[in-house]
Write a protein that holds these residues in place. Structure first.
Motif, mmCIF file in Angstrom:
data_model
loop_
_atom_site.group_PDB
_atom_site.id
_atom_site.type_symbol
_atom_site.label_atom_id
_atom_site.label_comp_id
_atom_site.label_asym_id
_atom_site.label_seq_id
_atom_site.Cartn_x
_atom_site.Cartn_y
_atom_site.Cartn_z
ATOM 1 N N SER B 55 0.781 -1.176 0.156
ATOM 2 C CA SER B 55 -0.102 0.019 -0.016
ATOM 3 C C SER B 55 0.754 1.197 -0.044
ATOM 4 N N ALA B 56 0.361 2.205 -0.660
ATOM 5 C CA ALA B 56 1.130 3.582 -0.896
ATOM 6 C C ALA B 56 0.222 4.491 0.149
ATOM 7 N N PHE B 57 1.074 5.659 0.430
ATOM 8 C CA PHE B 57 0.622 6.783 1.093
ATOM 9 C C PHE B 57 0.442 8.041 0.273
ATOM 10 N N ALA B 58 -0.401 8.741 0.323
ATOM 11 C CA ALA B 58 -0.660 9.891 -0.661
ATOM 12 C C ALA B 58 -1.366 11.163 0.120
ATOM 13 N N SER B 59 -1.078 12.205 -0.476
ATOM 14 C CA SER B 59 -1.740 13.595 0.003
ATOM 15 C C SER B 59 -2.800 13.458 -1.090
ATOM 16 N N GLU B 60 -3.570 15.014 -1.188
ATOM 17 C CA GLU B 60 -4.716 15.057 -2.063
ATOM 18 C C GLU B 60 -4.090 15.224 -3.406
ATOM 19 N N GLU B 61 -2.787 15.692 -3.406
ATOM 20 C CA GLU B 61 -2.274 16.072 -4.785
ATOM 21 C C GLU B 61 -1.553 15.059 -5.265
ATOM 22 N N SER B 62 -0.644 14.030 -4.524
ATOM 23 C CA SER B 62 -0.027 13.081 -5.155
ATOM 24 C C SER B 62 0.339 11.923 -4.373
ATOM 25 N N ILE B 63 1.200 10.927 -5.000
ATOM 26 C CA ILE B 63 1.481 9.662 -4.162
ATOM 27 C C ILE B 63 2.966 10.391 -3.428
ATOM 28 N N LEU B 64 3.013 9.763 -2.110
ATOM 29 C CA LEU B 64 4.117 10.185 -1.362
ATOM 30 C C LEU B 64 5.208 9.007 -1.406
ATOM 31 N N ARG B 65 6.372 9.305 -1.580
ATOM 32 C CA ARG B 65 7.209 8.221 -1.705
ATOM 33 C C ARG B 65 7.858 8.157 -0.075
ATOM 34 N N GLU B 66 8.680 6.890 -0.003
ATOM 35 C CA GLU B 66 8.945 6.635 1.633
ATOM 36 C C GLU B 66 9.917 7.717 2.293
ATOM 37 N N ASP B 67 10.557 8.246 1.510
ATOM 38 C CA ASP B 67 11.787 9.502 1.946
ATOM 39 C C ASP B 67 10.936 10.874 1.962
ATOM 40 N N ASP B 68 9.787 11.002 1.427
ATOM 41 C CA ASP B 68 8.935 12.222 1.500
ATOM 42 C C ASP B 68 8.733 12.713 2.896
ATOM 43 N N ARG B 69 9.090 14.111 3.211
ATOM 44 C CA ARG B 69 8.187 14.651 4.253
ATOM 45 C C ARG B 69 6.603 14.466 4.236
ATOM 46 N N LEU B 70 6.096 14.289 5.608
ATOM 47 C CA LEU B 70 4.843 14.065 5.769
ATOM 48 C C LEU B 70 4.111 15.625 5.413
ATOM 49 N N PRO B 71 2.744 15.692 4.764
ATOM 50 C CA PRO B 71 2.256 17.004 4.789
ATOM 51 C C PRO B 71 2.133 17.788 6.232
ATOM 52 N N ALA B 72 2.330 18.993 6.075
ATOM 53 C CA ALA B 72 2.374 19.864 7.198
ATOM 54 C C ALA B 72 1.112 19.802 7.823
ATOM 55 N N ASP B 73 0.080 19.722 7.046
ATOM 56 C CA ASP B 73 -1.460 19.705 7.558
ATOM 57 C C ASP B 73 -1.580 18.352 8.290
ATOM 58 N N GLY B 74 -0.727 17.328 8.291
ATOM 59 C CA GLY B 74 -0.939 16.119 8.844
ATOM 60 C C GLY B 74 -2.056 15.065 8.246
ATOM 61 N N LYS B 75 -2.526 15.722 7.059
ATOM 62 C CA LYS B 75 -3.566 14.743 6.354
ATOM 63 C C LYS B 75 -3.103 13.881 5.429
ATOM 64 N N VAL B 76 -3.123 12.698 5.523
ATOM 65 C CA VAL B 76 -2.604 11.659 4.483
ATOM 66 C C VAL B 76 -3.714 10.547 4.419
#
Lengths: 169, 85
Positions: B55-76
């Motif tokens: 399973s992948a993680f994503a913001s409303e904008e894009s797929i997040l990769r493992e080294d990406d920072r988590l979105p500042a608003d904490g919504k994933v």
């Protein structure tokens, strides 16, 4: 007028409309119009299917639709018009789950554009289907992993366009 | 950081609310994966680690990769393998 129309329609808002999709991609300069309509099938892996529920991460799904259409325009354009719509919620057998339509001056680009867009919808859009069977059981379909290559987890399979999903139309 | 994780597909069956709040020790997506695995193993008897692995993680904008920072608003959102169309 935009050359892309894309949306998600909850079943409570009515069925998807292939005729409207054809109208959208039509143009006096377009001699080639193609459309893919995906419907819920009554049998999958030998199990009698009564219906399918679609779950969706709407904002990202719409971005995938938009990007797929933009890529189709870049590859097969510049004169391309694309429609993408997907149902959300519970559908019965024979109900329309997805509509992709493409209009271009000639047929080859229209076929190729529609094929490219539906493959992106199936393999890249955050949409999940849960099949409901005659025996009362319900199962989420296996699908394409979106993890990519850097997540440790890998794709479950490659993304050749001829592979068969659990409930491919 | 605090993450509000939206659940989709098979993950919805594990948590009827459709989301879970997690305290993540770190700021990368890989840290969220660790936090979710711990939460799921402790709270969700039907949890299958193999599903999380693909399973992948994503913001409303894009797929997040493992080294990406988590979105500042904490919504994933967590995205199990997809099966649209």
């Amino acid at each position: 007028m935009s050359d892309l129309e894309h949306f998600v329609r909850d079943v409570s808002e009515g069925a998807l409309d292939p005729a409207a999709a054809l109208d959208f991609v039509s143009d006096p300069g377009f001699g080639g119009i193609t459309m893919f309509v995906g419907k819920v099938r009554d049998l999958n892996h030998g199990r009698r299917v009564l219906g399918v529920s679609y779950d969706m991460f709407d904002p990202l799904a719409l971005k995938v639709f938009e990007r797929a259409a933009a890529e189709a325009t870049a590859r097969f354009g510049p004169r391309v018009r694309v429609h993408v719509s997907h149902a959300k919620g519970r559908l019965g057998v024979g109900d329309i789950a997805v509509v992709v339509a493409a209009g271009t001056p000639h047929r080859d680009e229209a076929f190729r554009a529609a094929r490219a867009v539906i493959e992106a919808v199936k393999h890249e859009a955050p949409i999940w289907k849960q099949e409901h069977y005659e025996d009362g059981d319900s199962v989420w379909s296996e699908g394409c992993s979106l993890c990519g290559g850097d997540a440790g987890p890998s794709h479950e399979h490659d993304h050749d366009h001829d592979h068969d999903h659990d409930h491919d139309h | 950081m605090r993450v509000e994780l939206s659940l989709f597909g098979a993950f919805r069956d594990l948590e009827p609310r459709g989301s879970v709040a997690l305290d993540v020790d770190g700021e990368r997506v890989r840290d969220l994966r660790v936090a979710l695995e711990a939460h799921a193993s402790a709270r969700w008897p039907a949890f299958q680690p193999g599903l999380l692995a693909v399973s992948a993680f994503a913001s409303e904008e894009s797929i997040l990769r493992e080294d990406d920072r988590l979105p500042a608003d904490g919504k994933v959102a967590i995205l199990p393998p997809v099966s649209g169309g």
